[in-house]
Design an enzyme around this catalytic site. Structure first.
Site, PDB file in Angstrom:
ATOM      1  N   HIS A 181      -1.623   4.589  16.473  1.00 30.18           N
ATOM      2  CA  HIS A 181      -0.640   5.678  16.359  1.00 30.18           C
ATOM      3  C   HIS A 181      -0.720   6.636  17.545  1.00 30.18           C
ATOM      4  O   HIS A 181       0.222   7.355  17.825  1.00 30.18           O
ATOM      5  CB  HIS A 181      -0.802   6.425  15.033  1.00 30.18           C
ATOM      6  N   LYS A 209       2.030   7.985   2.133  1.00 32.70           N
ATOM      7  CA  LYS A 209       2.444   9.276   1.594  1.00 32.70           C
ATOM      8  C   LYS A 209       2.688  10.281   2.709  1.00 32.70           C
ATOM      9  O   LYS A 209       3.670  10.991   2.721  1.00 32.70           O
ATOM     10  CB  LYS A 209       1.310   9.774   0.692  1.00 32.70           C
ATOM     11  N   HIS A 218      -7.958   4.447  20.506  1.00 35.27           N
ATOM     12  CA  HIS A 218      -7.123   5.536  21.034  1.00 35.27           C
ATOM     13  C   HIS A 218      -7.471   5.924  22.472  1.00 35.27           C
ATOM     14  O   HIS A 218      -6.622   5.969  23.348  1.00 35.27           O
ATOM     15  CB  HIS A 218      -7.263   6.795  20.167  1.00 35.27           C
ATOM     16  N   LEU A 234      -0.446   5.846  20.496  1.00 36.81           N
ATOM     17  CA  LEU A 234       0.576   5.446  21.462  1.00 36.81           C
ATOM     18  C   LEU A 234       1.954   5.968  21.078  1.00 36.81           C
ATOM     19  O   LEU A 234       2.887   5.905  21.860  1.00 36.81           O
ATOM     20  CB  LEU A 234       0.603   3.922  21.601  1.00 36.81           C
ATOM     21  N   GLY A 235       2.080   6.478  19.845  1.00 43.29           N
ATOM     22  CA  GLY A 235       3.350   7.058  19.439  1.00 43.29           C
ATOM     23  C   GLY A 235       3.390   8.560  19.668  1.00 43.29           C
ATOM     24  O   GLY A 235       4.431   9.187  19.524  1.00 43.29           O
ATOM     25  N   ASP A 291     -14.332   3.977  15.843  1.00 43.77           N
ATOM     26  CA  ASP A 291     -13.253   4.662  15.151  1.00 43.77           C
ATOM     27  C   ASP A 291     -12.166   5.151  16.110  1.00 43.77           C
ATOM     28  O   ASP A 291     -10.985   4.989  15.835  1.00 43.77           O
ATOM     29  CB  ASP A 291     -13.837   5.839  14.349  1.00 43.77           C
ATOM     30  N   GLY A 311       0.857  -1.196   0.000  1.00 43.44           N
ATOM     31  CA  GLY A 311       0.000   0.000   0.000  1.00 43.44           C
ATOM     32  C   GLY A 311       0.888   1.239   0.000  1.00 43.44           C
ATOM     33  O   GLY A 311       0.623   2.230   0.665  1.00 43.44           O
ATOM     34  N   LEU A 343      -1.711   7.108   3.844  1.00 50.03           N
ATOM     35  CA  LEU A 343      -0.924   6.990   5.072  1.00 50.03           C
ATOM     36  C   LEU A 343       0.571   6.919   4.753  1.00 50.03           C
ATOM     37  O   LEU A 343       1.392   7.586   5.376  1.00 50.03           O
ATOM     38  CB  LEU A 343      -1.367   5.736   5.826  1.00 50.03           C
TER      39      LEU A 343
END
Ligand SMILES: *[C@@H]1O[C@H](CO)[C@@H](O)[C@H](O)[C@H]1NC(C)=O
Ligand SMILES: *[C@@H]1O[C@H](CO)[C@@H](O)[C@H](O)[C@H]1NC(C)=O
Ligand SMILES: *[C@@H]1O[C@H](CO)[C@@H](O)[C@H](O)[C@H]1NC(C)=O
Ligand SMILES: *[C@@H]1O[C@H](CO)[C@@H](O)[C@H](O)[C@H]1NC(C)=O
Length: 791
Positions: free
Chosen positions: A209, A44, A272, A211-212, A267, A37, A42
């Site tokens: 993400h 990109k 999150h 968590l980053g 979502d 992909g 994402l």
């Protein structure tokens, strides 16, 4: 393609590889990175940049790389697009333009686009990697596949990777996956098992993400560094509430076919916000670098979360959503979607430390500002008579500000009336120069503010952890399923409910303000803007509780939720009357799945119930140790008893296990229970007995053809079930029919046939034990939901 051992870059030696990562000893060698992909959004926006940064860091550690972009399109058409994307990566500020140009050129030379569609494509890829390794004569460190594709493609790609792209032993395989990981508990479980047949758990990196994000990643370290300040106040005596908030200004135009199936809870809340909640409330690991301990402590929180009932959530939908759905999904203009684009959910943790502390998760589209934060608001016991601007009079709070908002940068803010947080020099710095801005009711100057020394993208951070093989910040399969286990029942119970329609942006005014009262959350304002067409088709709900006769006894019928509500109210009334009269209430509860909804309802409203004066007895039990999930007592404990304040000595499990064995006649367990009933229950008359009915007509553990009529005057007996586990202990008809009130609860479409048969049947307790339930002096009430009654 060209594989360079980048000596040049070693001498250029880009600083920044941090010590922690080196601690994870890994064999240096060649790393093949494959982004499936590769030209998607994402990839990109974040992935190529993240991998470029890692490349720059890692080459100094002696690794060599090749990068493959994979996609569905043939190389001839996709390659130019691909290079345009890869070319757009940028260097850090400190890197000089010359050095940056060299780095980028090297990176581009190591990158290649390949069509990755069929198994043959993957086999070719593997051959290519092996050929390069041979030609260059270097050992292989590992292979990293990043699946930036829709989730439905995961299982298939994972299988292809397993079939053709596994490296030789000694080198690692890591496969990175993006959410969504399923749509509910069952689909998540299915996906996990499909992936599990191709990949080992340690090979999978499920990204969240969030968590980053630097501030999110700092929550645990912050709690550890400031332990001496936080330990005394991080509990129910000091915390007023916790808010975890993700507000967005955008709508979901263009993504409707995806979004409409998910909605805001799936979502962002299931993943999150839930992750942030666990980081805030989990027990601190003794060893922060032990992935196992971190993930275990996280998981622990889930088993202590109280189930989220319908009254613990409100939902909304922005007004223009409906039109977008009609357009993007080719629906006529009477189509209504109930998918929420806004939700606020109240969560409670059943641990002594957090008991009663409201934890509120909120997120929505089309709100007034874009911001993400977690706020811990403490109780302020000081109140000021004159000097109201003194910081002592103001809210006491810690804000983990993830980004955006008025503040614009990620930061951790501690109000000055709490404590001055410890600052670990290096990666974080204190901010003392402020622009004039308020954060959650306090001017910035009333906070101690810390911010990361250098801003890093979440994806870059996580990619560096994937390289290091560190899994603390990834979602384990267990964790994922536990989270779905929490959210799925709420999603199911919300399925038919109408979200409040809100206009969007500043116009929302106070429409989405919330009120938390006891264990419930609601909108604080009553105004509801519902357009006429949103109102249509709700007639089913007008059908409320109905009273009638069934088998010449009283019948109460309603939709399941109202029915449970009514049954709970009747039990409570009976309890209050009994306590008024004799100071004690004897309640006998049956096992099985039907009463679970009732248990949840009782648990959620436990304060008003006279639990202190209630004795809980078992109607029936399976002959298994109480530690087994199958045990009725186990289930009663998990779903009800552990959530209510009932004295231990008022709880009466059936003694199915005696002398280290289960339900042996000589051990006389049934007699023992009978004696206990006779000792404590006046006249052996239970005030309330709750029963269910099985498909075969059994009730309690009194099964067809088991000669239940021969049990005589005994109150308790060992019985046999046709299904496993066969041995049971049960109250007999003598015990049941002496009760003051007997309730028979029947719910679900699956029971419709049974109800139809029962309505015509003559009494025949040997064939249909439930027809033997006939209280001598007490009353019998059937509680039958509309699904069971009407089919
Ligand atoms: C991978 O494929 C092999 C056969 O090609 C199979 O034996 C194995 O179970 C698969 N899964 C894992 C996790 O290795
Ligand atoms: C902490 O965990 C790491 C990773 O599992 C381990 O290498 C280290 O020895 C542990 N430290 C202590 C003090 O137990
Ligand atoms: C909607 O209809 C248009 C035209 O009939 C068609 O091109 C498009 O693919 C359809 N979209 C969906 C989501 O069905
Ligand atoms: C026991 O029940 C009888 C009637 O069934 C009643 O008269 C008596 O007061 C009760 N005893 C107690 C201690 O409640």
């Amino acid at each position: 393609m060209f594989v360079a051992v980048l000596l040049l870059l070693v001498t250029l030696s880009v600083q920044g590889g941090n010590g922690e990562e080196k601690a994870e000893a890994q064999r240096p060698g060649h790393v093949s990175v494959v982004i499936v992909g590769a030209t998607g959004d994402l990839a990109k926006r974040y992935l190529w940049q993240g991998f470029f940064e890692q490349y720059v860091k890692q080459v100094s550690g002696g690794n060599t790389f090749s990068f493959y972009g994979g996609g569905q399109s043939p190389a001839s058409t996709a390659t130019p697009v691909f290079f345009e994307i890869v070319q757009a990566v940028s260097c850090s500020k400190e890197t000089s333009p010359d050095r940056c140009a060299v780095l980028k050129e090297q990176f581009l030379r190591l990158a290649e686009y390949r069509q990755l569609k069929t198994l043959e494509d993957y086999q070719e890829l593997a051959k290519n990697i092996e050929k390069e390794l041979q030609q260059e004569g270097i050992p292989e460190a590992g292979r990293l596949f990043y699946l930036s594709v829709p989730a439905f493609a995961y299982a298939d790609i994972a299988e292809k990777i397993n079939n053709s792209c596994r490296p030789a032993s000694g080198a690692w395989l890591r496969v990175v996956l993006e959410k969504p990981f399923g749509h509910d508990f069952r689909s998540a479980q299915l996906l996990a098992s499909q992936l599990g047949s191709s990949l080992k758990d340690e090979e999978m990196f499920r990204i969240d993400h969030y968590l980053g994000k630097q501030v999110v990643a700092k929550i645990l370290p912050f709690r550890v560094e400031n332990k001496k300040y936080l330990d005394p106040i991080w509990n129910k005596h000091h915390i007023e509430r916790v808010e975890i908030v993700l507000k967005e200004t955008l709508d979901v135009k263009g993504r409707i076919p995806f979004y409409d199936q998910y909605g805001v809870i799936r979502d962002v809340m299931q993943n999150h916000l839930t992750e942030v909640m666990t980081l805030l409330t989990m027990r601190l690991p003794v060893n922060m670098s032990s992935t196992e301990e971190v993930l275990q402590n996280k998981l622990q929180i889930f088993s202590n979360l109280l189930p989220i009932g319908k009254n613990q959530a409100v939902t909304g939908q922005y007004q223009a959503y409906k039109t977008s759905v009609q357009q993007e999904m080719n629906k006529t203009n009477d189509h209504i979607s109930l998918t929420p684009t806004f939700a606020a959910v109240l969560v409670h943790i059943d641990e002594a430390q957090y008991e009663g502390v409201p934890i509120i998760l909120i997120s929505g589209k089309m709100l007034d500002e874009r911001v993400g934060y977690a706020r811990i608001l403490f109780k302020n016991t000081v109140f000021c008579l004159q000097n109201h601007n003194s910081v002592h009079c103001k809210p006491k709070q810690i804000v983990f500000h993830f980004g955006h908002g008025q503040l614009k940068y990620p930061a951790i803010l501690v109000s000055k009336n709490l404590f001055k947080p410890v600052l670990k020099e290096g990666q974080w710095k204190e901010v003392t120069e402020h622009t004039d801005v308020d954060v959650l009711g306090l001017p910035i100057s009333d906070y101690y503010v810390q911010t990361p020394s250098e801003n890093r993208e979440a994806y870059s951070e996580l990619i560096s952890q994937i390289f290091a093989g560190r899994k603390n910040s990834f979602i384990s399969a267990e964790n994922l399923l536990a989270s779905w286990g929490l959210w799925t029942p709420l999603l199911t119970s919300l399925a038919g409910s109408f979200p409040r329609i809100y206009p969007g942006g500043a116009d929302n005014g106070d429409m989405l303000d919330l009120r938390v009262k006891g264990k419930d959350i609601s909108y604080s304002s009553e105004v509801v803007i519902i357009s006429a067409d949103q109102m249509s088709g709700t007639s089913a709900k007008d059908f409320q509780v109905m009273q009638g006769k069934f088998r010449s006894a009283v019948m109460v019928s309603a939709w399941s939720e109202e029915l449970v509500e009514r049954l709970a109210a009747d039990i409570q009334a009976s309890a209050e009357a009994a306590v008024r009269e004799g100071g004690v209430f004897h309640l006998a509860l049956s096992g099985g799945s039907s009463p679970l909804a009732l248990f949840h309802r009782l648990a959620l409203h436990h304060f008003s119930f006279p639990w202190r004066d209630t004795h809980v007895w078992m109607v029936d039990e399976r002959c298994v140790p109480p530690t087994e999930l199958e045990s009725n007592f186990h289930s009663l404990h998990d779903h009800l008893l552990q959530h209510v304040r009932i004295p231990y000595f008022n709880i009466h499990p059936m003694p199915v296990q005696l002398n280290q064995r289960l339900c042996v006649e000589e051990d006389a367990g049934a007699l023992l229970y009978e004696k206990e009933v006779r000792k404590l229950v006046n006249g052996s008359i239970f005030h309330f007995v709750l029963l269910g009915v099985g498909y075969d007509g059994h009730t309690a553990s009194l099964f067809p053809d088991s000669k239940v009529s021969e049990l005589g005057d005994r109150l308790v007996a060992l019985t046999e079930s046709p299904v496993k586990p066969h041995q049971r202990m049960s109250l007999t008809f003598s015990a049941i029919n002496q009760a003051r009130t007997v309730a028979l609860l029947v719910m679900g479409k699956g029971k419709h046939e049974l109800i139809t048969q029962l309505s015509r049947m003559k009494d025949n307790p040997d064939k249909w034990p439930v027809t033997g339930v006939k209280p001598d002096d007490g009353k019998l009430v059937w509680y039958i939901d509309y699904d069971a009654l009407l089919g």
